[in-house]
Enzyme design. Structure first.
Site, PDB file in Angstrom:
ATOM      1  CG  ASN A 208      -3.297   6.282  -5.505  1.00 49.08           C
ATOM      2  OD1 ASN A 208      -2.301   6.867  -5.898  1.00 49.08           O
ATOM      3  ND2 ASN A 208      -4.274   5.894  -6.334  1.00 49.08           N
ATOM      4  CE  LYS A 335      -3.543  -6.468  -9.774  1.00 48.59           C
ATOM      5  NZ  LYS A 335      -2.934  -5.492  -8.905  1.00 48.59           N
ATOM      6  CE  LYS A 339      -6.710  -6.113 -14.263  1.00 49.38           C
ATOM      7  NZ  LYS A 339      -6.589  -4.930 -13.432  1.00 49.38           N
TER       8      LYS A 339
HETATM    9  O1  PMT Z   1       3.700   7.636  -9.255  1.00 51.28           O
HETATM   10  P1  PMT Z   1       4.852   7.170  -8.387  1.00 51.28           P
HETATM   11  O2  PMT Z   1       4.852   7.822  -7.031  1.00 51.28           O
HETATM   12  O3  PMT Z   1       6.176   7.300  -9.085  1.00 51.28           O
HETATM   13  O4  PMT Z   1       4.641   5.628  -8.097  1.00 51.28           O
HETATM   14  C1  PMT Z   1       4.686   4.714  -9.151  1.00 51.28           C
HETATM   15  C2  PMT Z   1       3.600   3.643  -9.002  1.00 51.28           C
HETATM   16  C3  PMT Z   1       3.855   2.839  -7.761  1.00 51.28           C
HETATM   17  C4  PMT Z   1       2.214   4.284  -8.951  1.00 51.28           C
HETATM   18  C5  PMT Z   1       3.699   2.756 -10.296  1.00 51.28           C
HETATM   19  O5  PMT Z   1       4.981   2.201 -10.346  1.00 51.28           O
HETATM   20  C6  PMT Z   1       2.652   1.648 -10.269  1.00 51.28           C
HETATM   21  O6  PMT Z   1       2.874   0.566  -9.753  1.00 51.28           O
HETATM   22  N1  PMT Z   1       1.463   1.907 -10.869  1.00 51.28           N
HETATM   23  C7  PMT Z   1       0.318   1.007 -10.857  1.00 51.28           C
HETATM   24  C8  PMT Z   1      -0.268   0.923  -9.496  1.00 51.28           C
HETATM   25  C9  PMT Z   1      -1.572   0.183  -9.525  1.00 51.28           C
HETATM   26  O7  PMT Z   1      -2.594   0.813  -9.553  1.00 51.28           O
HETATM   27  O8  PMT Z   1      -1.503  -1.095  -9.627  1.00 51.28           O
HETATM   28  P2  PMT Z   1      -2.786  -2.040  -9.753  1.00 51.28           P
HETATM   29  O9  PMT Z   1      -2.220  -3.344  -9.455  1.00 51.28           O
HETATM   30  O10 PMT Z   1      -3.900  -1.521  -8.909  1.00 51.28           O
HETATM   31  O11 PMT Z   1      -3.243  -1.912 -11.263  1.00 51.28           O
HETATM   32  C10 PMT Z   1      -2.748  -2.763 -12.284  1.00 51.28           C
HETATM   33  C11 PMT Z   1      -2.777  -2.063 -13.626  1.00 51.28           C
HETATM   34  O12 PMT Z   1      -4.132  -1.784 -13.981  1.00 51.28           O
HETATM   35  C12 PMT Z   1      -2.050  -0.741 -13.639  1.00 51.28           C
HETATM   36  O13 PMT Z   1      -1.353  -0.643 -14.856  1.00 51.28           O
HETATM   37  C13 PMT Z   1      -3.151   0.298 -13.565  1.00 51.28           C
HETATM   38  O14 PMT Z   1      -2.805   1.514 -14.244  1.00 51.28           O
HETATM   39  C14 PMT Z   1      -4.297  -0.420 -14.277  1.00 51.28           C
HETATM   40  N2  PMT Z   1      -5.649  -0.056 -13.793  1.00 51.28           N
HETATM   41  C15 PMT Z   1      -5.997  -0.277 -12.488  1.00 51.28           C
HETATM   42  C16 PMT Z   1      -7.268   0.014 -12.081  1.00 51.28           C
HETATM   43  C17 PMT Z   1      -8.190   0.544 -13.003  1.00 51.28           C
HETATM   44  N3  PMT Z   1      -9.431   0.837 -12.630  1.00 51.28           N
HETATM   45  N4  PMT Z   1      -7.827   0.753 -14.274  1.00 51.28           N
HETATM   46  C18 PMT Z   1      -6.571   0.463 -14.691  1.00 51.28           C
HETATM   47  O15 PMT Z   1      -6.231   0.668 -15.855  1.00 51.28           O
END
Ligand code: PMT
Length: 400
Positions: A208, A335, A339
């Site tokens: 991504n 979330k 979680k």
């Molecule tokens: O890196 P940059 O370019 O500065 O951009 C920053 C960002 C947009 C990546 C950052 O601000 C951000 O939003 N990160 C989380 C993005 C994301 O994956 O969101 P999610 O809604 O899919 O996941 C929710 C949470 O679960 C996150 O804390 C993620 O780290 C965690 N997760 C998700 C999937 C997974 N399999 N394991 C996880 O731990």
């Protein structure tokens, strides 16, 4: 963070003096007001005109010059300084300060200032190893002077060893650190950043757009504020933040392993990484050859690392991020609860200046009790600092 800070940059006479030009440029770029004092020997290596041009201020080289302002010049420089940095600092300069000698403008300013002083020594490695120099460094440290250790490598005198001026980014980071409040010294913070890469053959992968900037900013700021920081990062183009325990991983499975390995010691976990939810199920050891028709890629679920941590977190604070294209707050809140997080930082993919790659972010921070705090568009460093402020508040509430 250096905006408007009044910094005196002292330059002494060593070959690394030319690097003070780049340091000045970086400090000025960060908004600092830099005034340069050069010793007579420093002016043999780099001209005052260069330093004047880069600092955009007069350069001071002599103790007794016509007064530019009211007051005695050396005292007024010492008084207005919020920080004095000497880079490079020679063995001679360190010896003089240790002995209380103030026989030129730089040593007089160091003696007369109440501001913190940082020395960044650079010299021949035998000089750096000399017991007299070691003793002077130890004595000055004891008196509260800050030091940036020289690094090892090829020296101008054709030898190898310790004595090189560290990279400018490291010196700037130490300067930032001096100006930061130290309110996280009691914390072990584990941070994830960047994307993960999920390969389906040795050549290609699914990933991504995460650049790692948000997570790295958190690591940098937490380190400045005194926390011990471990950063587990997916592949990015960013240099590892200075002073941080750094682990590079590639896939979500590797990220999980690295996070679990450091989880026990952590008091706070911040998951800013954009972890791929799926990985190709049928990894091919050979490069997949193209064919006329489409190819099928089956995807398997990756472990949800943060959900796993939520089940076993105990008294640790667990902070997640949420990146959404629709219904940001509703989805983020779901979330947070599902979680077992203590905070979630929601950023919207479609909002101008938010999310992936840029230097800024626009976030809403959600608490488990339904409260929320929205921040305007800010540099990711400032967003990180605000998130750490909220973490500090939560830690204090728990302690109370
Ligand atoms: O890196 P940059 O370019 O500065 O951009 C920053 C960002 C947009 C990546 C950052 O601000 C951000 O939003 N990160 C989380 C993005 C994301 O994956 O969101 P999610 O809604 O899919 O996941 C929710 C949470 O679960 C996150 O804390 C993620 O780290 C965690 N997760 C998700 C999937 C997974 N399999 N394991 C996880 O731990």
């Amino acid at each position: 963070m250096l905006q408007g800070k009044k910094i005196i940059l002292g330059i002494t006479g060593g070959i690394a003096a030319y690097k003070a030009a780049e340091l000045t440029r970086e400090l000025v770029r960060s908004g600092a007001v830099v005034k340069v004092i050069m010793t007579a020997n420093a002016a043999e290596f780099i001209t005052p005109l260069t330093m004047q041009t880069l600092s955009r201020n007069p350069v001071y080289t002599k103790m007794f010059e016509p007064l530019e302002q009211t007051g005695v010049e050396h005292i007024s420089l010492a008084q207005e300084a919020e920080l004095v940095v000497v880079a490079p600092a020679t063995a001679n300069l360190l010896g003089k300060v240790r002995a209380g000698i103030a026989d030129d403008l730089l040593t007089t300013t160091i003696m007369a200032t109440k501001a913190p002083v940082i020395f960044s020594p650079a010299m021949n490695s035998n000089m750096w190893d000399n017991p007299i120099v070691r003793d002077n460094v130890a004595g000055l440290r004891q008196r509260g002077y800050h030091f940036i250790e020289p690094c090892s490598g090829e020296l101008a005198c054709n030898t190898e060893g310790a004595g090189r001026l560290p990279p400018i980014a490291e010196i700037v980071e130490e300067i930032e650190k001096v100006f930061s409040r130290k309110d996280l010294v009691d914390q072990e913070i584990l941070i994830t950043a960047g994307p993960t890469r999920e390969p389906f053959d040795p050549v290609r992968y699914i990933t991504n757009h995460s650049s790692g900037k948000m997570g790295y900013a958190l690591a940098r700021m937490a380190n400045r504020r005194g926390a011990r920081v471990t950063l587990v990062s997916g592949p990015t183009n960013l240099p590892p933040p200075v002073g941080v325990n750094y682990f590079q991983v590639s896939t979500a499975l590797e990220m999980r392993e690295a996070v679990l390995a450091h989880f026990d010691r952590a008091t706070v976990i911040i998951k800013a990484a954009a972890v791929a939810d799926y990985r190709p199920g049928n990894y091919s050891r050979q490069k997949v050859k193209k064919d006329e028709g489409p190819i099928m890629l089956t995807l398997e679920r990756n472990p949800d690392i943060i959900a796993e941590l939520g089940n076993v977190k105990g008294s640790r604070l667990l902070i997640g991020f949420a990146m959404e294209t629709d219904d940001l707050i509703t989805n983020a809140r779901e979330k947070l609860q599902k979680k077992n997080m203590d905070l979630i930082v929601a950023n919207h993919l479609r909002e101008e200046g938010a999310g992936f790659d840029g230097d800024t972010n626009v976030v809403t921070i959600l608490y488990p009790d339904g409260e929320s705090r929205s921040l305007p568009r800010m540099d990711k460093g400032l967003v990180a600092d605000e998130i750490l402020n909220i973490i500090r508040e939560l830690l204090d509430k728990r302690r109370a």
